[in-house]
Design a protein around this motif. Sequence first.
Motif, PDB file in Angstrom:
ATOM      1  N   ARG A 229       0.850  -1.195   0.000  1.00  0.00           N
ATOM      2  CA  ARG A 229       0.000   0.000   0.000  1.00  0.00           C
ATOM      3  C   ARG A 229       0.885   1.245   0.000  1.00  0.00           C
ATOM      4  O   ARG A 229       1.846   1.331   0.780  1.00  0.00           O
ATOM      5  N   PRO A 230       0.614   2.248  -0.843  1.00  0.00           N
ATOM      6  CA  PRO A 230       1.407   3.491  -0.844  1.00  0.00           C
ATOM      7  C   PRO A 230       1.417   4.132   0.543  1.00  0.00           C
ATOM      8  O   PRO A 230       0.409   4.068   1.269  1.00  0.00           O
ATOM      9  N   PRO A 231       2.532   4.748   0.930  1.00  0.00           N
ATOM     10  CA  PRO A 231       2.658   5.302   2.278  1.00  0.00           C
ATOM     11  C   PRO A 231       1.518   6.230   2.693  1.00  0.00           C
ATOM     12  O   PRO A 231       0.996   6.108   3.812  1.00  0.00           O
ATOM     13  N   LEU A 232       1.114   7.152   1.819  1.00  0.00           N
ATOM     14  CA  LEU A 232       0.066   8.095   2.200  1.00  0.00           C
ATOM     15  C   LEU A 232      -1.271   7.394   2.417  1.00  0.00           C
ATOM     16  O   LEU A 232      -2.069   7.809   3.262  1.00  0.00           O
ATOM     17  N   ILE A 233      -1.509   6.330   1.678  1.00  0.00           N
ATOM     18  CA  ILE A 233      -2.737   5.552   1.879  1.00  0.00           C
ATOM     19  C   ILE A 233      -2.688   4.842   3.226  1.00  0.00           C
ATOM     20  O   ILE A 233      -3.707   4.710   3.917  1.00  0.00           O
ATOM     21  N   ARG A 234      -1.506   4.397   3.628  1.00  0.00           N
ATOM     22  CA  ARG A 234      -1.367   3.763   4.943  1.00  0.00           C
ATOM     23  C   ARG A 234      -1.760   4.744   6.046  1.00  0.00           C
ATOM     24  O   ARG A 234      -2.445   4.374   7.011  1.00  0.00           O
ATOM     25  N   PHE A 235      -1.311   5.998   5.895  1.00  0.00           N
ATOM     26  CA  PHE A 235      -1.671   7.013   6.881  1.00  0.00           C
ATOM     27  C   PHE A 235      -3.187   7.210   6.934  1.00  0.00           C
ATOM     28  O   PHE A 235      -3.779   7.335   7.999  1.00  0.00           O
TER      29      PHE A 235
END
Length: 210
Positions: A78-84
Amino acid sequence: MPPTSTARLRLLEAMIGAIWERSYGSTSVDSICERADVRKGSFYHFFKSKSKLAVAALDHLWETSSKPVIEEIYAPSRPPLIRFEKMIEYWYRSALECQQEHGRVLGCPYFNLGVETASVEPEVANKVREILDCYQQYLENTLEEANEKGDIKIDSPHETAACIFSMIEGCSTQARIHNDPERVRHFAEAFGRIVGAKLQPNLQGQTADF
């Protein structure tokens, strides 16, 4: 009494529920045994003290509940910003579900217990710190990755992770004090300002798809 083979597990789960819904100090061995439907002799067969049970219960909660969810949220695919975004959705959804199930927001069980035991139960407090440090590491690793990808620009992922994690726990505690899940919702905008990215988590009270 139910089969002895499940007694230890019932004690662990009873301890988790009792200290989250009430407090560590107000939870006695007798009340734990009653809640777990376990005799007091069986309690001391498995655990030498309430603090030993608390440490084991924290490990159980982390390994069977918290860690699997966190690993799913912070999945490398999962892309980092989506994880956030998924992290924020999870905290908000958890506050809503807790209020619906228990009649009030209960906050983070680890943080609640850590605050209560920091100066009186060092063994329990050390276990809380160990778990929270592990939790924060997932956030720090993702910040480092987002920084490397150019999604955000921060000087110190370690310090930023510590700041953000403190904000998460602070919002969660405020939600408990005010019995208001919206205190967690407000965290999303502040998070975005700190990392310099626009996040769009789903905070409509719907179940998040992790």
